[in-house]
Motif scaffolding. Structure first.
Motif, PDB file in Angstrom:
ATOM      1  N   VAL A 178       0.848  -1.185   0.000  1.00 11.61           N
ATOM      2  CA  VAL A 178       0.000   0.000   0.000  1.00 11.61           C
ATOM      3  C   VAL A 178       0.880   1.230   0.000  1.00 11.61           C
ATOM      4  O   VAL A 178       1.729   1.399   0.883  1.00 11.61           O
ATOM      5  N   GLU A 179       0.667   2.083  -1.009  1.00 10.56           N
ATOM      6  CA  GLU A 179       1.468   3.301  -1.150  1.00 10.56           C
ATOM      7  C   GLU A 179       0.688   4.510  -0.652  1.00 10.56           C
ATOM      8  O   GLU A 179      -0.545   4.523  -0.649  1.00 10.56           O
ATOM      9  N   SER A 180       1.424   5.531  -0.292  1.00 14.04           N
ATOM     10  CA  SER A 180       0.829   6.805   0.088  1.00 14.04           C
ATOM     11  C   SER A 180       1.824   7.916  -0.195  1.00 14.04           C
ATOM     12  O   SER A 180       3.031   7.653  -0.356  1.00 14.04           O
TER      13      SER A 180
ATOM     14  N   GLY B  62      -0.146   1.916  -7.072  1.00 10.31           N
ATOM     15  CA  GLY B  62       0.344   3.104  -7.759  1.00 10.31           C
ATOM     16  C   GLY B  62      -0.219   4.378  -7.174  1.00 10.31           C
ATOM     17  O   GLY B  62      -1.359   4.406  -6.698  1.00 10.31           O
ATOM     18  N   THR B  63       0.579   5.421  -7.218  1.00 15.28           N
ATOM     19  CA  THR B  63       0.149   6.731  -6.746  1.00 15.28           C
ATOM     20  C   THR B  63       0.646   7.789  -7.727  1.00 15.28           C
ATOM     21  O   THR B  63       1.774   7.726  -8.207  1.00 15.28           O
ATOM     22  N   GLN B  64      -0.216   8.743  -8.018  1.00 13.56           N
ATOM     23  CA  GLN B  64       0.104   9.764  -9.014  1.00 13.56           C
ATOM     24  C   GLN B  64       0.975  10.857  -8.401  1.00 13.56           C
ATOM     25  O   GLN B  64       0.667  11.387  -7.333  1.00 13.56           O
ATOM     26  N   VAL B  65       2.032  11.199  -9.120  1.00 10.26           N
ATOM     27  CA  VAL B  65       2.861  12.349  -8.773  1.00 10.26           C
ATOM     28  C   VAL B  65       2.836  13.294  -9.969  1.00 10.26           C
ATOM     29  O   VAL B  65       3.170  12.898 -11.086  1.00 10.26           O
ATOM     30  N   THR B  66       2.405  14.524  -9.727  1.00  9.35           N
ATOM     31  CA  THR B  66       2.325  15.523 -10.780  1.00  9.35           C
ATOM     32  C   THR B  66       3.137  16.744 -10.378  1.00  9.35           C
ATOM     33  O   THR B  66       2.910  17.316  -9.305  1.00  9.35           O
ATOM     34  N   VAL B  67       4.081  17.118 -11.237  1.00  6.47           N
ATOM     35  CA  VAL B  67       4.927  18.280 -10.980  1.00  6.47           C
ATOM     36  C   VAL B  67       4.541  19.357 -11.980  1.00  6.47           C
ATOM     37  O   VAL B  67       4.679  19.175 -13.186  1.00  6.47           O
TER      38      VAL B  67
END
Length: 124
Positions: A5-7, A117-122
């Protein structure tokens, strides 16, 4: 059964920081390697960084000096500290665990597992 589990994903501005965390749960005896991977739209999944049970690390050239991976073997967790983020770091980041030895029904198994999966938006 083993679950990862990701966070910690989210939206951040260029130059900012994020910390991703991943926790493995289940009747786990040991995990060989834990790592973070990412996949941007239209691209293949790539290794970002990994760390083995002895603490040896491996980083993609594109993140060296900016990202730091760490691990707590007693808790079966792996973190990724991401600094100086760039727009090209935008992707879905997934946690992966290799060589996971666990018990089920009195027997031992070894397998590879992925988080959701976890979204990273820069943003620039």
């Amino acid at each position: 059964q083993v679950q990862l589990v990701e966070s910690g994903g989210g939206l951040v501005q260029v130059g900012g920081s994020l910390r991703l965390s991943c926790a493995a749960s289940g009747s786990i005896f040991s995990i060989n390697t834990m790592g973070w991977y990412r996949q941007a739209p239209g691209q293949q999944r790539e290794l970002v960084a990994n760390i083995n049970s002895g603490g040896s690390t491996n980083y993609a050239d594109s993140v060296k000096g900016r990202f730091t991976i760490s691990r707590d073997n007693s808790k079966n967790t792996v973190d990724l500290q991401m600094n100086s983020l760039k727009p090209e770091d935008t992707a879905v980041y997934s946690c992966g665990a290799d060589g996971v030895t666990y018990s089920r029904g009195g027997l031992r198994y070894t397998g590879h597992y992925w988080g959701q999966g976890t979204q990273v938006t820069v943003s620039s």
